[in-house]
Design a protein around this motif. Structure first.
Motif, short mmCIF file in Angstrom:
data_model
loop_
_atom_site.label_atom_id
_atom_site.label_comp_id
_atom_site.label_asym_id
_atom_site.label_seq_id
_atom_site.Cartn_x
_atom_site.Cartn_y
_atom_site.Cartn_z
N PHE A 25 -7.32 62.54 4.28
CA PHE A 25 -7.70 62.08 2.95
C PHE A 25 -7.10 60.70 2.68
CE2 PHE A 25 -7.00 61.72 -1.62
CZ PHE A 25 -8.29 61.94 -2.09
N LEU A 26 -5.82 60.54 2.99
CA LEU A 26 -5.17 59.24 2.78
C LEU A 26 -5.73 58.17 3.70
CD1 LEU A 26 -1.47 60.29 2.20
CD2 LEU A 26 -3.13 59.49 0.51
N LYS A 27 -6.14 58.57 4.90
CA LYS A 27 -6.74 57.61 5.83
C LYS A 27 -8.02 57.02 5.24
CE LYS A 27 -9.02 57.43 10.31
NZ LYS A 27 -9.45 58.22 11.47
N TYR A 28 -8.84 57.87 4.66
CA TYR A 28 -10.12 57.41 4.13
C TYR A 28 -10.02 56.85 2.72
CZ TYR A 28 -12.10 59.84 8.12
OH TYR A 28 -12.40 60.25 9.39
N HIS A 29 -9.17 57.43 1.90
CA HIS A 29 -9.11 57.05 0.49
C HIS A 29 -7.84 56.28 0.11
CE1 HIS A 29 -12.70 59.32 -0.39
NE2 HIS A 29 -12.21 60.31 0.33
N GLY A 30 -7.01 55.97 1.08
CA GLY A 30 -5.79 55.23 0.82
C GLY A 30 -6.01 53.90 0.09
N PRO A 31 -6.95 53.06 0.58
CA PRO A 31 -7.19 51.79 -0.13
C PRO A 31 -7.62 51.98 -1.58
CG PRO A 31 -8.16 51.70 2.05
CD PRO A 31 -7.70 53.11 1.83
N ALA A 32 -8.45 52.98 -1.83
CA ALA A 32 -8.90 53.24 -3.21
C ALA A 32 -7.75 53.73 -4.08
CB ALA A 32 -10.04 54.25 -3.21
N ILE A 33 -6.88 54.56 -3.53
CA ILE A 33 -5.74 55.06 -4.30
C ILE A 33 -4.79 53.91 -4.62
CG2 ILE A 33 -3.67 56.53 -4.17
CD1 ILE A 33 -5.41 58.48 -2.49
N LEU A 34 -4.53 53.05 -3.64
CA LEU A 34 -3.67 51.89 -3.88
C LEU A 34 -4.28 50.96 -4.92
CD1 LEU A 34 -2.39 51.04 -0.28
CD2 LEU A 34 -1.11 52.05 -2.18
N TRP A 35 -5.59 50.77 -4.84
CA TRP A 35 -6.25 49.91 -5.82
C TRP A 35 -6.17 50.52 -7.22
CZ3 TRP A 35 -7.40 45.02 -5.72
CH2 TRP A 35 -8.15 44.49 -6.75
N ALA A 36 -6.36 51.83 -7.32
CA ALA A 36 -6.26 52.49 -8.63
C ALA A 36 -4.85 52.33 -9.21
CB ALA A 36 -6.63 53.97 -8.51
N LEU A 37 -3.85 52.44 -8.37
CA LEU A 37 -2.47 52.22 -8.83
C LEU A 37 -2.28 50.77 -9.27
CD1 LEU A 37 -0.43 54.30 -6.23
CD2 LEU A 37 -0.79 54.81 -8.65
N PHE A 38 -2.86 49.83 -8.52
CA PHE A 38 -2.80 48.42 -8.89
C PHE A 38 -3.46 48.19 -10.25
CE2 PHE A 38 -4.92 44.24 -8.88
CZ PHE A 38 -3.80 43.43 -8.89
N PHE A 70 -15.26 47.22 -10.55
CA PHE A 70 -16.24 46.98 -9.49
C PHE A 70 -15.59 47.27 -8.14
CE2 PHE A 70 -17.87 44.18 -6.20
CZ PHE A 70 -19.23 44.44 -6.24
N THR A 71 -14.41 46.70 -7.91
CA THR A 71 -13.71 46.90 -6.65
C THR A 71 -13.30 48.35 -6.45
OG1 THR A 71 -12.88 44.64 -6.87
CG2 THR A 71 -11.79 46.04 -5.25
N LEU A 72 -12.87 49.01 -7.53
CA LEU A 72 -12.49 50.42 -7.44
C LEU A 72 -13.66 51.27 -6.96
CD1 LEU A 72 -10.34 52.63 -7.94
CD2 LEU A 72 -11.24 52.80 -10.26
N ILE A 73 -14.82 51.08 -7.56
CA ILE A 73 -16.01 51.85 -7.16
C ILE A 73 -16.37 51.60 -5.71
CG2 ILE A 73 -18.53 51.96 -7.48
CD1 ILE A 73 -17.25 53.57 -9.56
N LEU A 131 -19.20 48.56 -17.23
CA LEU A 131 -20.09 47.55 -16.65
C LEU A 131 -19.71 47.25 -15.20
CD1 LEU A 131 -22.43 45.63 -17.27
CD2 LEU A 131 -20.74 43.94 -17.97
N GLY A 132 -18.42 47.08 -14.93
CA GLY A 132 -17.97 46.85 -13.56
C GLY A 132 -18.28 48.03 -12.66
N ALA A 133 -18.11 49.25 -13.19
CA ALA A 133 -18.44 50.45 -12.40
C ALA A 133 -19.93 50.51 -12.10
CB ALA A 133 -17.99 51.70 -13.15
N CYS A 134 -20.76 50.16 -13.08
CA CYS A 134 -22.21 50.14 -12.86
C CYS A 134 -22.59 49.10 -11.81
CB CYS A 134 -22.95 49.86 -14.17
SG CYS A 134 -22.92 51.20 -15.34
N MET A 135 -21.96 47.93 -11.89
CA MET A 135 -22.22 46.89 -10.90
C MET A 135 -21.80 47.35 -9.51
SD MET A 135 -21.02 43.58 -13.15
CE MET A 135 -20.55 42.66 -11.73
N GLY A 136 -20.67 48.06 -9.42
CA GLY A 136 -20.21 48.57 -8.14
C GLY A 136 -21.15 49.61 -7.57
N VAL A 137 -21.61 50.53 -8.41
CA VAL A 137 -22.56 51.55 -7.97
C VAL A 137 -23.85 50.89 -7.50
CG1 VAL A 137 -24.07 53.40 -8.80
CG2 VAL A 137 -21.63 53.46 -9.30
N PHE A 138 -24.34 49.92 -8.27
CA PHE A 138 -25.58 49.23 -7.90
C PHE A 138 -25.42 48.52 -6.56
CE2 PHE A 138 -28.21 45.36 -7.97
CZ PHE A 138 -29.46 45.96 -8.03
N SER A 139 -24.31 47.84 -6.36
CA SER A 139 -24.13 47.11 -5.11
C SER A 139 -23.99 48.05 -3.92
CB SER A 139 -22.94 46.16 -5.20
OG SER A 139 -21.75 46.89 -5.31
#
Length: 153
Positions: A25-38, A70-73, A131-139
């Protein structure tokens, strides 16, 4: 005694499997978890007069919220895609990721109102998070569609 040993080995195997699943889980989602903490840290810091600097224009905060989500998504979707075999992302999965990110944005705004009192919780910030989340999903969906059409040729 045999039952005790069997029970002990079962517990050991379960612990190893759980540790293995956590590592994956951390291997795949580690960057997203770190970004969420950031994102949480950056939305909770005390800015003092930094936001009044001539380097920052009016609306810079809103643009930042949009870019952060956007980056989080993108990072969460990237982790989910890498974790799947075959690599795919369903509309339901994207919708769940989108909803969770909006809840995360709302939680940040609630924390800004109640705990980080030097920051202001703002509906406009939450709108920019959405809005950023929508842009991320769209991209992400556009990229998946483009890669899928390219692979079919």
């Amino acid at each position: 005694m045999l039952q005790t040993l069997t029970h002990f080995y079962r517990l050991t195997i379960i612990k190893r499997l759980s540790a293995h699943k956590m590592k994956l889980f951390l291997k795949y989602h580690g960057p997203a978890i770190l970004w969420a903490l950031f994102v949480l840290v950056i939305c909770s810091v005390h800015l003092d007069s930094v936001d009044k600097s001539p380097l920052f224009f009016e609306g810079f905060d809103k643009l930042t919220h949009c870019g952060l989500f956007f980056t989080l998504i993108v990072l969460v979707c990237f982790g989910v895609i890498r974790q799947q075999k075959p690599r795919r992302l369903t509309y339901t999965g994207v919708f769940i990721i989108w909803i969770v990110s909006i809840i995360f944005g709302g939680l940040i705004e609630i924390l800004q109102i109640s705990i980080f009192t030097w920051r202001t919780g703002d509906w406009n910030d939450l709108f920019c998070d959405v809005l950023g989340a929508c842009m991320g999903v769209f991209s992400v969906m556009l990229t998946i569609e483009a890669i899928g059409k390219n692979e079919k040729k």
